[in-house]
Design an enzyme around this catalytic site. Structure first.
Site, mmCIF file in Angstrom:
data_model
loop_
_atom_site.group_PDB
_atom_site.id
_atom_site.type_symbol
_atom_site.label_atom_id
_atom_site.label_comp_id
_atom_site.label_asym_id
_atom_site.label_seq_id
_atom_site.Cartn_x
_atom_site.Cartn_y
_atom_site.Cartn_z
ATOM 1 N N THR A 139 -3.315 -5.451 -8.030
ATOM 2 C CA THR A 139 -3.888 -4.942 -6.787
ATOM 3 C C THR A 139 -5.200 -4.236 -7.118
ATOM 4 O OG1 THR A 139 -2.404 -3.025 -6.979
ATOM 5 C CG2 THR A 139 -1.735 -4.796 -5.500
ATOM 6 N N LYS B 54 1.629 -5.052 -13.809
ATOM 7 C CA LYS B 54 0.486 -4.576 -13.030
ATOM 8 C C LYS B 54 0.668 -3.093 -12.792
ATOM 9 C CE LYS B 54 0.123 -3.777 -9.104
ATOM 10 N NZ LYS B 54 0.124 -2.495 -8.275
ATOM 11 N N THR C 176 3.502 2.889 -9.867
ATOM 12 C CA THR C 176 3.216 1.791 -8.954
ATOM 13 C C THR C 176 2.974 0.583 -9.826
ATOM 14 O OG1 THR C 176 2.265 3.199 -7.289
ATOM 15 C CG2 THR C 176 1.722 0.907 -7.145
ATOM 16 N N GLU D 186 -6.757 4.340 -12.486
ATOM 17 C CA GLU D 186 -7.896 4.348 -11.573
ATOM 18 C C GLU D 186 -8.905 5.438 -11.943
ATOM 19 O OE1 GLU D 186 -6.200 4.662 -7.700
ATOM 20 O OE2 GLU D 186 -5.543 2.577 -7.651
#
Length: 463
Positions: free
Chosen positions: A212, A238, A249, A336
């Site tokens: 994602t 992922k 996640t 991130e």
């Protein structure tokens, strides 16, 4: 056999831009090999492959990811589920035979529909034949309608593959509160099945399709001789944000052609997850969709492993640990906005669980992460986080190092070269490398894997 070995947690922290170079800082360079999967021409326009930080051990990396082991095929394609762009968003992994199945799932009470479905499927059967994954919609907090979507997708795929719906497992990732774009998914299934192959390309396209916000795909495979027979273990994962212990996640798929009984395989998978995906943190959030599924085809021709404590069982566990740790570190590396990977290694605890708790406490400390980001070797923040972990230890035995630089010992501060320590942090950030924080809290041994199988584990365990 027990071994005094470090236990550590990988974390990431944010910056506006992420350097494009892959690398490790000095201390980690000695102990890890860095692997990057070869890019596939057809997929190179989407995202590159992550560096895989495998521990040293009696194995070697091989190409293929989830298709490296005998009996497995994979495919990835764009099916119209993503809101933006045409990056592949549907993945499928299949096995030619009934494979021993195992899984580990989020502890979040608001668990996604595919998580609830897979838990029930594993309760009802010890085997599976296929894992279908979609990106774009998490299908979490979608109620009975979302669960029914999962049922319909599993039935549709089972009809195409011509086996029972109970043999199909489902994973989803994407926006919470959004049901699967079922019509687009169902329409794409025939093409997805036709694309199945045992090639590296099949594995790589699947690894890209499950991403994602990831900037890199995560895929790895290793080969090792277990009990005189060569076996392979492959995997893909992922994850980039909402990463915290108790998984993240993240989605993961592990495949092997080793032959192992159902109960032993399920125990092995849980142990490996606890040593890898449950030991990474980025932002402190535990997701609704965390799911790792593992299939064992038994097609290597090896003798069936029926004991965790046998030499073959210990060896297979070590190999499984290595694959999951490599993937877990790639997830943390790709956090991130991250500028580097932090490894917290703890020794001297009375058990692996206690060492892990101290490591998690330091790794999750916002002040520690801020110090690393600010190139400030403020070891007091590390000592503080270790002290509030909830594990009793004698503070007069506390020892802390940053890389090779000893900052405190015997509970006492030591004079050290602050400029050199700051430069160590700066260089790691410049190359998106690794910062190693080493902590000793006493003289206790850690329960570990056999030293003869993993000669380097006493120096570096990528948890």
């Amino acid at each position: 056999m027990s071994l005094c070995m470090p236990h550590h947690v990988c974390i990431k922290f944010s910056e506006l831009k992420k350097p494009k170079t892959f690398g490790l800082s000095g201390n980690s360079q000695r102990n890890f090999r860095i692997y990057t999967a070869s890019p596939i021409v057809e997929m190179s326009n989407y995202i590159p492959a992550a560096p895989i930080l495998l521990p040293e051990g009696p194995w070697q990396q091989v190409p293929g990811g989830v298709t490296a082991a005998n009996g497995f095929k994979a495919a990835g394609m764009y099916g119209g589920l993503r809101a933006v762009g045409e990056k592949p968003d549907l993945a499928l992994v299949t096995c030619d035979v009934d494979a021993m199945s195992a899984g580990a799932f989020t502890t979040n009470v608001v668990a996604a529909a595919p998580v609830l479905y897979c838990k029930e499927a594993l309760d009802n059967s010890t085997t599976a034949r296929a894992i279908l994954i979609n990106a774009g919609q998490a299908n979490a907090a979608t109620g009975d309608a979302g669960y029914q979507d999962v049922i319909e997708c599993s039935h549709a795929l089972s009809e195409l593959l011509q086996f029972n719906p109970e043999q199909v497992l489902i994973e989803s990732t994407g926006v919470i509160g959004k049901r699967i774009k079922k019509e687009a998914l169902l329409k794409s299934l025939p093409n997805l099945v036709n694309l199945l192959s045992s090639t590296v390309e099949g594995a790589y396209s699947a690894a890209v399709a499950i991403t994602t916000t990831d900037l890199v795909s995560k895929s790895v495979a290793i080969e090792s001789k277990v009990g005189g027979t060569r076996i392979r273990i492959g995997g893909m994962a992922k994850g980039s944000g909402m990463i915290h212990p108790n998984m993240a996640t993240m989605l993961g798929v592990i495949t092997t052609d080793a032959s192992v009984t159902s109960d032993v395989w399920r125990k092995m998978v849980q142990v490996a997850v606890n040593r890898s995906f449950n030991q990474i943190t980025v932002d402190g959030d535990t997701s609704t969709n965390d799911c790792v599924l593992a299939l064992a085809s038994g097609l290597s021709g090896s003798n069936k492993i029926s004991s965790l404590n046998s030499s073959e069982g210990e060896h297979l566990q070590a190999c499984l640990d290595a694959v999951m740790r490599g993937l877990a570190k790639s997830i943390a590396w790709d956090g991130e906005g991250a500028t580097c990977l932090i490894e917290v290694r703890v020794t001297g605890a009375s058990s692996e669980a206690e060492a892990a708790k101290v490591a998690r406490s330091v790794a999750s400390s916002s002040l520690t992460k801020a110090a690393v980001y600010g190139r400030d070797p403020n070891w007091g923040r590390i000592a503080c986080a270790a002290g509030y972990a909830g594990i009793p230890f004698n503070p007069n035995k506390l020892k802390i190092s940053l890389g090779d630089i000893l900052l405190m010992e015997g509970g006492q501060p030591l004079p050290f070269d602050r400029a050199a320590a700051s430069d160590y942090l700066k260089k790691a950030g410049e190359i998106h490398g690794t910062v190693v924080i080493q902590i000793s809290i006493g003289d206790g041994p850690l329960e570990g894997l056999p030293h003869d199988l993993l000669p380097s584990y006493g120096r570096t365990i990528p948890s």
